[in-house]
Design an enzyme around this catalytic site. Structure first.
Site, PDB file in Angstrom:
ATOM      1  N   ASP A 184       0.838  -1.205   0.000  1.00 26.28           N
ATOM      2  CA  ASP A 184       0.000   0.000   0.000  1.00 26.28           C
ATOM      3  C   ASP A 184       0.876   1.260   0.000  1.00 26.28           C
ATOM      4  OD1 ASP A 184      -2.764   1.028   0.256  1.00 26.28           O
ATOM      5  OD2 ASP A 184      -2.045   1.866   2.151  1.00 26.28           O
ATOM      6  N   GLU A 214      10.162 -19.753  -4.541  1.00 27.25           N
ATOM      7  CA  GLU A 214      10.344 -18.636  -5.468  1.00 27.25           C
ATOM      8  C   GLU A 214      10.559 -17.338  -4.689  1.00 27.25           C
ATOM      9  OE1 GLU A 214       6.727 -18.615  -7.689  1.00 27.25           O
ATOM     10  OE2 GLU A 214       7.354 -20.310  -8.940  1.00 27.25           O
TER      11      GLU A 214
HETATM   12  O1  TEU Z   1      -4.769   4.250  -1.572  1.00 28.11           O
HETATM   13  C1  TEU Z   1      -4.003   5.387  -1.844  1.00 28.11           C
HETATM   14  C2  TEU Z   1      -4.561   6.076  -3.049  1.00 28.11           C
HETATM   15  O2  TEU Z   1      -4.876   5.447  -3.985  1.00 28.11           O
HETATM   16  C3  TEU Z   1      -4.749   7.509  -3.203  1.00 28.11           C
HETATM   17  O3  TEU Z   1      -5.930   7.886  -3.806  1.00 28.11           O
HETATM   18  C4  TEU Z   1      -4.253   8.412  -2.206  1.00 28.11           C
HETATM   19  O4  TEU Z   1      -5.215   9.322  -1.855  1.00 28.11           O
HETATM   20  C5  TEU Z   1      -2.994   8.975  -2.742  1.00 28.11           C
HETATM   21  O5  TEU Z   1      -1.951   8.306  -2.065  1.00 28.11           O
HETATM   22  C6  TEU Z   1      -2.821  10.421  -2.675  1.00 28.11           C
HETATM   23  O6  TEU Z   1      -1.465  10.736  -2.868  1.00 28.11           O
HETATM   24  C7  TEU Z   1      -4.389   3.263  -0.670  1.00 28.11           C
HETATM   25  C8  TEU Z   1      -5.486   2.219  -0.546  1.00 28.11           C
HETATM   26  O7  TEU Z   1      -5.674   1.581  -1.765  1.00 28.11           O
HETATM   27  C9  TEU Z   1      -6.714   2.910  -0.020  1.00 28.11           C
HETATM   28  O8  TEU Z   1      -7.840   2.081  -0.006  1.00 28.11           O
HETATM   29  C10 TEU Z   1      -6.388   3.396   1.367  1.00 28.11           C
HETATM   30  O9  TEU Z   1      -7.470   4.121   1.888  1.00 28.11           O
HETATM   31  C11 TEU Z   1      -5.150   4.273   1.378  1.00 28.11           C
HETATM   32  O10 TEU Z   1      -4.075   3.742   0.606  1.00 28.11           O
HETATM   33  C12 TEU Z   1      -4.628   4.440   2.790  1.00 28.11           C
HETATM   34  O11 TEU Z   1      -4.124   3.229   3.261  1.00 28.11           O
END
Ligand code: TEU
Length: 553
Positions: free
Chosen positions: A214, A279
């Site tokens: 993430d 792997e």
């Molecule tokens: O998402 C981050 C993301 O996609 C963005 O839209 C974010 O606002 C961006 O980093 C702005 O710079 C991830 C996950 O996929 C999301 O569901 C979570 O809410 C988020 O990170 C926080 O963990």
């Protein structure tokens, strides 16, 4: 910790396990409910693996299933070592992995290393230690107030308000890129890396084949915390959902993608053992950056195996836009480098069938507009698919799913609920998977945590299965054609754009997408096409895959 030398290019090179893989993102809360509480879970997914198998995908990415207070639906983790009972607990994970592996599917665990929940024991210890510090205080980012007593700088949180929250007991602010319930970790502290190596080792020992990481671009912040510059024009009107509008006012100069952030992944990768299958674990980063060259830094040799390139998240259906999104993938890569990961949608963005419909989401009540949008989404997916690097498919995209109109009183995304910005909220793409057209959609007998959206124009999984030329069957046939040919393709690719046409040429395979004119096809045989028919032309809104048998056109 066992450290092993990774076979060169094994996970990214031509013919490797992951280089042209299709990864299917399961948003667990909304995939299938196995225990009847209205929330999807691991047993629900295990019971529906046959859908993934029939689609022909290689791997499944599971969105976070760890214990979590749920302020950001699992992206606020209070214990990285366990599985929340909502999703079936640890035994359900082990059963899911065994079932997936038995069906030839690999499993990617979605880890959240940028921030923890405020309920995580590290953060609780950090609060207890106070400003004089201790082991856990330095796991997080603390600053004294500005001279006026306010936050230390002007940085804004993606989900609303300042990115700093005061801890009254110590008089210090802590930093959070997202909600105050999601304090950011301090990745300049080597202890944090050591903790993460142990966490990833644990999931590898439990059978994971790799990780979706993430906000991989977020891990470092400027060490001196300077203000971010202001933008004159906050948004261009086509900015995707997923962040509050106020946060779009600032240039992300100092709070994301700092030099050095990508090196963290070299350290992490070097420290990881092999998977149970022997792997190297596959590392797929979420890198939400506008500049493809900055994304490429995350896949330099030794770092991530793939990094998500968001270039296609917001393309309009015109050849210039689509070719511009593809072009970075045609640039030569260093030997041993990872790849961009290609995708049109995920759980944070609007559905491509809605975005690509003739007049955008407004006319989706009209079935024709939705069908057109879904056809266009498949045509664009078909040019992304042939690019070197994995394709990441989000649940429902294979059905032609459209955005749900979630009433404000049923909204769940903190962007709607906390920040009051329903227009930027992500619930639209998170409604339950429509397995059948019946009332509960075959998802759950209980009231689902988010309401059901409108059915895709071509119907539910059951409605579309076995129906020739349905959206789902066209997706299945594309995946089958891809699986049969991908192993023979070189990694070099050429992207050409001309008069409403996009051509992607990769060895003997040429994909031709038309956003406007009907046009002749290159000499050769048709391997697959996105619209039904057998014409000798590419039609408006269609992608055709041609095998040119070694010919240059
Ligand atoms: O998402 C981050 C993301 O996609 C963005 O839209 C974010 O606002 C961006 O980093 C702005 O710079 C991830 C996950 O996929 C999301 O569901 C979570 O809410 C988020 O990170 C926080 O963990």
């Amino acid at each position: 910790m066992s450290t092993q030398t990774e076979p060169a290019a094994r996970v990214t090179g031509a013919g490797s396990t992951w280089s042209d893989a299709i990864v299917y993102e399961v948003y667990l809360r909304s995939f299938a409910d196995g225990d009847g509480d209205g929330v999807g879970d691991l047993p629900g997914l295990a019971a529906h693996l046959s859908h993934l198998r029939a689609l022909g995908v290689d791997a499944v990415w599971l969105t976070p299933f760890f214990p979590s207070p749920g302020h950001d639906h699992g992206y606020d983790v209070s214990d990285y070592t366990d599985v929340d009972t909502t999703f079936g607990g640890l035994a359900a994970f082990e059963e899911l992995v065994a079932a997936a592996h038995a069906q030839g599917l690999r499993v990617l665990v979605d880890v959240v290393p940028n921030h923890t929940s405020h309920r995580h024991r590290w953060f609780r210890a950090a609060l207890a230690e106070g400003r004089s510090g201790g082991r856990y205080r330095d796991y997080y980012l603390w600053r004294d107030p500005a001279a006026d007593g306010g936050p230390p700088n002007n940085w804004l949180a993606n989900f609303g308000g300042p990115a700093w929250t005061l801890d009254p007991a110590s008089g210090q602010y802590y930093y959070h890129a997202y909600l105050p319930e999601q304090p950011d970790l301090n990745w300049r502290n080597p202890e944090v890396l050591a903790e993460w190596v142990r966490i990833l080792e644990l999931w590898l020992a439990r059978g994971a084949d790799g990780f979706r990481i993430d906000v991989a671009h977020n891990l470092l912040k400027h060490a001196a915390y300077p203000d971010n510059p202001e933008l004159d024009v906050p948004t261009d009107g086509r900015t995707p959902v997923g962040r509050v509008s106020a946060a779009r006012r600032l240039v992300r100069a100092h709070d994301v993608d700092q030099d050095g952030a990508a090196d963290i992944f070299a350290a992490l990768r070097a420290a990881l053992p092999l998977t149970n299958a022997g792997e190297p674990p596959f590392l797929l980063g979420e890198t939400v950056l506008d500049d493809p060259d900055r994304v490429a830094r995350y896949v330099a040799p030794g770092r991530l195996h793939a990094a998500m390139w968001f270039g296609a998240q917001n393309v309009a259906f015109n050849a210039a836009d689509i070719a511009a999104a593809l072009e970075p993938g045609a640039r030569p890569l260093d030997p041993g480098a990872g790849r961009y990961a290609w995708f049109l949608s995920n759980h944070d963005r609007a559905r491509p069938a809605s975005r690509l419909a003739e007049d955008g989401a407004d006319r989706l009540a009209e079935d024709g507009a939705a069908r057109l949008g879904a056809d266009r989404a498949l045509a664009v997916a078909a040019v992304l698919m042939v690019m070197p690097g994995p394709y990441v498919l989000y649940q429902g995209e294979e059905l032609g799913a459209v955005d749900a109109d979630v009433p404000v009183d049923l909204a769940r995304d903190p962007i709607a609920v906390r920040a009051g910005e329903a227009a930027m909220a992500r619930d639209r793409a998170r409604t339950p998977m429509p397995w059948t057209a019946e009332d509960g959609r075959g998802f759950s007998a209980a009231t689902p945590w988010l309401p059901h959206g409108q059915l895709p124009p071509a119907g539910s999984v059951a409605d579309q299965s076995g129906v020739p030329d349905s959206h789902l069957e066209r997706w299945r046939s594309m995946v089958a054609a891809w699986r049969a040919h991908r192993g023979t393709l070189p990694t070099a690719v050429e992207v050409l754009m001309d008069l409403g046409l996009v051509r992607v040429r990769r060895g003997p395979l040429t994909a031709v997408l038309s956003t406007g004119p009907e046009a002749p096809l290159p000499a050769g045989t048709t391997l697959w096409r996105s619209l039904p028919g057998d014409d000798d032309v590419v039609r408006p809104g269609e992608t055709v895959w041609r095998l040119t048998e070694g010919r240059s056109r």
